[in-house]
Every structure is written in C-alpha cells, then in structure tokens.
Write an enzyme that holds these catalytic residues in place. Structure first.
Site, short mmCIF file in Angstrom:
data_model
loop_
_atom_site.label_atom_id
_atom_site.label_comp_id
_atom_site.label_asym_id
_atom_site.label_seq_id
_atom_site.Cartn_x
_atom_site.Cartn_y
_atom_site.Cartn_z
N GLY A 89 -1.79 -11.67 4.29
CA GLY A 89 -1.73 -9.89 5.16
C GLY A 89 -1.44 -9.19 4.10
O GLY A 89 -3.85 -7.94 4.46
N TRP A 92 -6.53 -9.93 4.00
CA TRP A 92 -7.27 -9.72 5.48
C TRP A 92 -7.44 -8.10 5.12
O TRP A 92 -8.49 -7.42 6.21
CB TRP A 92 -5.75 -9.38 6.48
CG TRP A 92 -6.20 -9.12 7.97
CD1 TRP A 92 -6.85 -8.96 8.81
CD2 TRP A 92 -6.04 -7.50 8.42
NE1 TRP A 92 -7.36 -8.81 10.11
CE2 TRP A 92 -7.02 -7.93 10.04
CE3 TRP A 92 -5.30 -6.82 8.15
CZ2 TRP A 92 -6.26 -6.96 10.80
CZ3 TRP A 92 -5.46 -5.73 8.89
CH2 TRP A 92 -5.94 -5.82 10.32
N HIS A 93 -6.76 -7.08 4.90
CA HIS A 93 -7.63 -5.51 4.33
C HIS A 93 -8.73 -6.19 3.44
O HIS A 93 -9.61 -4.32 3.82
CB HIS A 93 -6.43 -4.63 3.78
CG HIS A 93 -4.99 -4.56 5.12
ND1 HIS A 93 -3.95 -5.02 5.41
CD2 HIS A 93 -4.62 -4.18 5.50
CE1 HIS A 93 -3.68 -4.64 5.58
NE2 HIS A 93 -3.94 -3.53 6.44
N GLY A 94 -8.80 -6.33 3.19
CA GLY A 94 -9.97 -6.68 2.35
C GLY A 94 -9.38 -7.61 0.97
O GLY A 94 -8.66 -7.63 0.16
N TYR A 243 -3.70 5.12 7.10
CA TYR A 243 -4.79 4.85 7.67
C TYR A 243 -6.03 5.67 7.70
O TYR A 243 -7.32 4.91 8.00
CB TYR A 243 -4.31 3.72 8.15
CG TYR A 243 -3.32 1.98 8.29
CD1 TYR A 243 -4.41 1.44 7.74
CD2 TYR A 243 -2.34 2.38 8.23
CE1 TYR A 243 -3.89 -0.15 7.76
CE2 TYR A 243 -2.08 0.82 8.20
CZ TYR A 243 -2.38 -0.35 7.36
OH TYR A 243 -2.21 -1.58 7.07
#
Length: 246
Positions: A89, A92-94, A243
């Site tokens: 996870g 997944w953000h970078g 976000y």
C-alpha cells in the site's frame, strides 16, 4: 526493464529460462528468487533491500503458519498478510522510501497488535494510541525525503525546542480549536455510542422499545460534525487535508 522491453524479451527472459531448466530441482526455488531479485533490481537497486526484507518476512511468517494450528494459525496468517499489504500500500502511493516506511510503519503496528491482542481493545487509551501512531505515520507520508521526515519527527519530540511556529499559531484560532475539540469528542465517543445503539436495538427484538435518543441522535451528531468539517475546509483557500496536497 519492463515485460515488453527488448531487454527483457530477448536477453533476460531467454537467459533466465535456460538457467532455470538447467538448475537441479532442489535449487530451482532459489534460482527463481535470485532471478526475481535481478529483475526488480534492474529497475532500482536500492529497492533490493525492500525485496529481501519482504522475502524474510513472508518466509518467517510462513514457517510460523505451518507450525501452528487453529487460532494461532489465523493470527500468523493475519500478521503475514498485514505486513506485506501495508508495504504494498505504501508503494502504491509512489516509488519512494518515505512511502515504503509509511506502509511498513502501519504494517508493523498491525502485526504487533495481532500478536499481543491489542487489536481487541476499545478503551480510550487504545484510541489515543492509534491516533498518535497514525499522526506520526503521516509525517513520513508527507515528507519529501527520509531526512526531512526525521527532522519533523525530531521537532515533534521537542528536540528543536518547545514552541509553535508563526504559521501554526496563526491557524490556531478559537473557531479551529472548537472544531478540533468537537471532532476529537465525536471520534472518541463513537465506539461507545455504537455499542449503546446495538444494546438498545437487541432488546427491542424481544418486545422492548427503541428510542430516538439512543439510535438516531448519535448518528445524526456524527453526520453534522462531518458536514461542518467539509464546509470549514471548503471556505479556505489552503486546505490542510493531506490528500489535497497532491
């Protein structure tokens, strides 16, 4: 190197398949693991440490799953899955170490909660502990580098002195403090309110009465606070919601 690249199709894949089929059976798994390391290290060598770490994690939890039964087997399964999915996870953000550490931070605490039984606690202390850990994790998520995250965490620990910056002090208005206190109260009281709703509805099935005060009002209060929070965010040119910064 990607699957559709010429390097993979005409160099890596044929060479690896030849090596794999020439390897004795007892070493095929090790060959497959080494080939995976080479493939992903071709992309970023520094992430090889991450791959080795996840390999050790899954291997150790897999051995624990095999050696246990019943509830302990389910516990070790949850620990293994939580750790791997949390790191995934983060990625997944970078593709950055800050995101990896953010995922590992959550995965590590989830695994520890399952192992110690802390996950079953619903006390105010457990809620505060969870809130603190999540807030500390957001530092790594928001930082542009691991060094920057370390500096922020050091400041939060008071290593740079005790005080508040002018920017933070400007934002700490009376209205903001009221909203913050209200949100903390609702977040802390929600588990207890939910249990009271369940306790009031269950007797009603046997002929008891369900009142508006113990069923509708807690949900309505939470909804009102959520609406007020959204309205407060929408009126500002700068949004502190994490976000919205991406």
């Amino acid at each position: 190197m990607v699957f559709s690249s010429e390097t993979f199709l005409f160099l890596f894949l044929p060479g690896f398949l030849a090596l794999y089929y020439l390897t004795p059976w007892r070493w095929k798994s090790a060959t497959l693991l080494a080939g995976s390391y080479v493939f992903y290290a071709w992309w970023r060598v520094d992430f090889l440490l991450l791959l080795i770490g996840t390999t050790v994690w899954t291997y150790m939890t897999g051995r624990a799953i095999r050696a246990s039964e019943g509830a302990r087997r389910r516990m070790w399964t949850g620990i293994g899955v939580a750790g791997c999915l949390a790191v995934l996870g983060g990625l997944w953000h970078g593709a950055a170490w800050t995101y990896v550490l953010w995922g590992a931070w959550h995965g590590g605490w989830l695994a520890l909660e399952r192992y110690t039984g802390w996950a079953k606690s619903r006390s105010p202390a457990a809620l505060l502990r969870t809130l603190l850990l999540v807030l500390l994790g957001w530092v790594m998520f928001r930082a542009t580098s691991v060094a920057e995250a370390g500096e922020v965490l050091a400041g939060m620990a008071g290593l740079n002195g005790i005080g508040m910056s002018a920017t933070s002090a400007f934002q700490m208005t009376g209205e903001s403090l009221v909203f913050l206190a209200l949100a903390i109260f609702v977040a802390a009281a929600e588990p207890g309110l939910r249990r009271s709703r369940v306790a009031s509805v269950e007797p009603a099935k046997g002929g008891g009465a369900v009142t508006v005060a113990n069923t509708l009002l807690p949900s309505l209060a939470t909804l009102i606070v959520a609406i007020l929070a959204v309205l407060k965010l929408s009126e500002q040119s700068f949004s502190p919601f994490l976000y919205f910064q991406f």
